[in-house]
Write an enzyme that holds these catalytic residues in place. Structure first.
Site, PDB file in Angstrom:
ATOM      1  N   ASP A  44       0.814  -1.216   0.000  1.00 13.23           N
ATOM      2  CA  ASP A  44       0.000   0.000   0.000  1.00 13.23           C
ATOM      3  C   ASP A  44       0.848   1.267   0.000  1.00 13.23           C
ATOM      4  O   ASP A  44       2.015   1.266   0.411  1.00 13.23           O
ATOM      5  CB  ASP A  44      -0.879   0.032   1.251  1.00 13.23           C
ATOM      6  N   HIS A  71       3.853  -2.274   3.115  1.00 14.24           N
ATOM      7  CA  HIS A  71       3.881  -0.930   2.529  1.00 14.24           C
ATOM      8  C   HIS A  71       5.215  -0.692   1.831  1.00 14.24           C
ATOM      9  O   HIS A  71       6.269  -0.802   2.468  1.00 14.24           O
ATOM     10  CB  HIS A  71       3.692   0.134   3.614  1.00 14.24           C
TER      11      HIS A  71
END
Length: 301
Positions: free
Chosen positions: A92, A249
């Site tokens: 993400d 991430h």
């Protein structure tokens, strides 16, 4: 009357708005720069200059037909893979400074993953602005066989946003991604997985699969517990009866340089196959994106 630089602003300050060119920070002060304007912290309703209030150049995607195709449900939260023996690694908040290194690592390891892209966060500029340098990175993500999905335009909490703000978070990111890829993703992850009934209904209308996750917590304490968390989750059951959808991430140095290879090696040691989110849900690549149509009058300027 609008407040000047350094003044208090926002919901906690009697709904005071900042003046022209200023942003209202998460802590409720007017100012400029990434700490005031960048991404999820900026209070959209009290500062037109917030990154999230900026619209990217590109063709308006809002009139794109939204047929619901395939067998994966739309407009409901999906937290687990449905095909046994699979682990879907997802990343993400990027692209960011470490994303190219991550792509190199995944290519060397022969792994396909899913990237939930944010269009304009952390002061990085619009992803489809040539000066940001991120369009070629996103094109490489797709060219390498990874899946590109949406994670909103500026990483706002969709439950705290107005209907109009949620629409802008969805459509602005579509405009930028369509400008880069020539298509609109059908997979979406809400920031913080916060997406209540109204939000889910809107995402259904926009034709999105809503993907949640099992959080590795690579963002917490420099990733101190991420490896233990990830390994414990995968080891709960055998690949014959389970599958996992893992979140990390690509904006964190720890994740790219220390954690991703661990995730790959651990999954393979436990005899899981590493795939994209679409693959772990049994959805063919043709269903991951939808074409869009536009008219010259709809060009965003």
């Amino acid at each position: 009357m609008s407040a000047g630089s350094g003044a208090v602003c926002g919901a906690a300050a009697g709904n005071v708005s900042c003046g022209s060119g200023l942003c209202c920070s998460e802590t409720g002060f007017c100012g400029t720069g990434t700490s005031f304007c960048g991404g999820s912290g900026c209070q959209l309703s009290y500062a037109p200059a917030c990154d999230g209030n900026q619209t990217p150049l590109g063709n308006d995607t809002s009139k794109t037909p939204r047929p619901l195709f395939g067998n994966v449900p739309y407009g409901v939260g999906i937290s687990h893979c449905s095909v046994a023996g699979k682990v879907a690694l997802s990343f993400d908040d990027g692209p960011y400074a470490y994303t190219t290194e991550l792509l190199d690592l995944l290519k060397k390891s022969n792994v396909r993953a899913t990237f939930f892209v944010v269009g304009n966060n952390m002061g990085k500029g619009h992803i489809n602005d040539a000066s940001s340098g991120y369009a070629p990175v996103i094109q490489r993500i797709a060219a390498d066989g990874h899946q590109v999905a949406s994670h909103t335009w500026s990483h706002q909490d969709l439950n705290a946003a107005t209907r109009e703000q949620r629409r802008a978070e969805i459509i602005s990111n579509e405009i930028a991604l369509a400008d880069i890829l020539g298509a609109v993703p059908t997979y979406f992850r809400p920031p913080y997985t916060r997406c209540g009934g109204a939000c889910l209904a809107e995402l259904l209308a926009w034709g999105y699969h809503v993907v949640n996750y099992i959080d590795t917590r690579d963002w917490q304490d420099g990733g101190a517990a991420a490896k233990t968390t990830y390994q414990a989750i995968l080891a709960q059951h055998s690949p014959a009866s389970s599958a996992w959808l893992a979140l990390a991430h690509d904006v964190h140095e720890f994740t790219v340089h220390h954690f991703t290879q661990f995730m790959v090696d651990t999954a393979r040691a436990l005899r899981y196959d590493l795939v994209t989110v679409g693959e772990c849900l049994g959805d063919p690549p043709a269903n991951w994106y939808r074409p869009f149509t536009w008219h010259p009058s709809e060009r965003q300027c």
